[in-house]
Design an enzyme around this catalytic site. Structure first.
Site, short mmCIF file in Angstrom:
data_model
loop_
_atom_site.label_atom_id
_atom_site.label_comp_id
_atom_site.label_asym_id
_atom_site.label_seq_id
_atom_site.Cartn_x
_atom_site.Cartn_y
_atom_site.Cartn_z
N CYS A 1 54.02 88.07 62.18
CA CYS A 1 53.14 88.16 63.34
C CYS A 1 53.69 87.35 64.51
O CYS A 1 53.68 87.80 65.66
CB CYS A 1 51.74 87.69 62.98
SG CYS A 1 50.57 87.71 64.36
N CYS B 1 45.23 86.08 58.91
CA CYS B 1 44.28 86.35 60.00
C CYS B 1 43.40 87.57 59.75
O CYS B 1 42.21 87.54 60.05
CB CYS B 1 45.06 86.53 61.31
SG CYS B 1 46.35 87.78 61.26
#
Length: 357
Positions: free
Chosen positions: A98, A194
């Site tokens: 990410c 996340c």
């Protein structure tokens, strides 16, 4: 002064990063990134509250806040890799991907289109220019250092990046936030992956990878002692959630996952945290990414982490090629896990690393 666009997550670290840059006289704009869709109506997803918190912080600081949706990029560049790795029996770290693909690529590109000179985030790390190159350094607060997650950043990305809280202790960040009247000064840190949030990991993964039950066997003698729900749901070193009670003839010690046989769909376990099957004196890594234009020297003493929060482990790069390297440790490392990353350091400088094979 520079035009700096700050990735604001709604947390205290990125809020203080924006605050400090504003105090330094920079033109600061906050940017909230939405990277995940599909769970907004569930209790596990906090993106709505995070946006509210980011907007409140921006208002207190006195800066504009924009929101951008990178959910498509995230699904294609990060989540697809996450699923394929788990399906192959490995344990990926999506936060690393990410950072490389979203926060310091999609976000960076978007910020540059908005006329930014630099981007900034609330990561606990530091950047410095040294002998004509940019170096990624550990944070001064060793308990919060996040350089492990940033090892895939390159020279072009680091040249445009600021880490305003990298020299601060977490308690100091919270103090600054409280004194500035930021409502998120005491907001607890987000944990875990996340897009999974607080939900049980196996429950989330089962939505995308169907269960494939099989046998749990003792490594020492191959004896079947239980059943697993699917190899994708387990990782090396795992102790909880194995469903193994007392085994006749076995000592009363905890069981740990030590290996997977993907062809036979067998999960192997051993007893005892320090069982030899859980310890590795060396590893092989691929998908190498070095921050400097110069690769690290083989047969030189470095330090390495094979997972976040582990202490630095003295090591030697035994061999180094374009696509893989061999790392040997001075002391055996526990539960070295394929799919995770090994990250190398020379003192405070993060050199880069690769994915454990």
């Amino acid at each position: 002064m520079a035009r700096v666009i700050v990735g604001m997550s709604g947390g205290v670290d990125s809020s203080v990063a924006a605050l400090l840059l504003k105090r330094q006289g920079h033109e600061v704009i906050g940017l909230f990134m939405k990277n995940w869709e599909g769970d907004d109506t569930e209790d596990y997803c906090s993106s709505r509250q995070d946006l509210i918190d980011a907007a409140a912080a921006a208002d207190t600081i006195g800066i504009e806040l924009e929101a951008v949706n990178f959910a498509t990029e995230y699904r294609e560049r990060v989540f697809a890799n996450f699923l394929s790795e788990y399906q192959a029996g490995r344990t990926p770290n999506p936060d690393i991907l990410c950072n490389a693909e979203i926060k310091f690529k999609a976000f960076l590109d978007h910020a540059m289109r908005l006329g930014a000179d630099r981007i900034a985030t609330g990561h606990y790390a530091q950047v410095r220019e040294f002998l004509g190159e940019y170096q990624l350094l550990k944070a001064d607060d060793g308990t919060k250092d996040q350089s492990y997650f940033l090892y895939r950043l390159n020279q072009a990305q680091l040249a445009k990046t600021l880490f305003p809280v990298g020299h601060l202790a977490k308690r100091e960040v919270r103090r600054i936030a409280a004194e500035a009247g930021l409502a998120n000064a005491a907001k607890r840190d987000s944990t875990g992956i996340c897009f999974i949030g607080e939900r049980p990991f196996r429950e989330f993964l089962a939505r995308y990878l169907p269960k494939q039950p099989g046998e749990i066997c003792r490594l020492d003698d191959g004896r079947v002692i239980g059943r697993h729900e699917g190899l994708a749901y387990y990782t090396l070193g795992q102790r909880e959630g194995l469903g193994i009670g007392g085994v006749r003839g076995a000592p009363e010690e905890p069981w740990f996952v030590c290996a997977k046989d993907m062809d036979r769909n067998v999960l192997y376990v051993v007893q005892g945290h320090d069982h030899p099957a859980l310890l590795s004196e060396r590893l092989t890594a691929g998908q190498l990414s070095w921050i400097s234009s110069k690769e690290p020297r083989p047969h030189w003493v470095y330090a390495a982490k094979t997972r976040y929060r582990m202490p630095d482990a003295p090591c030697d790069i035994e061999s180094l090629a374009a696509d893989r390297c061999e790392v040997a440790f001075a002391n055996p490392q526990w539960a070295v896990t394929p799919g995770q990353s090994v990250v190398l350091y020379e003192s405070r400088v993060c050199l880069g690393g690769g994915v454990i094979l």
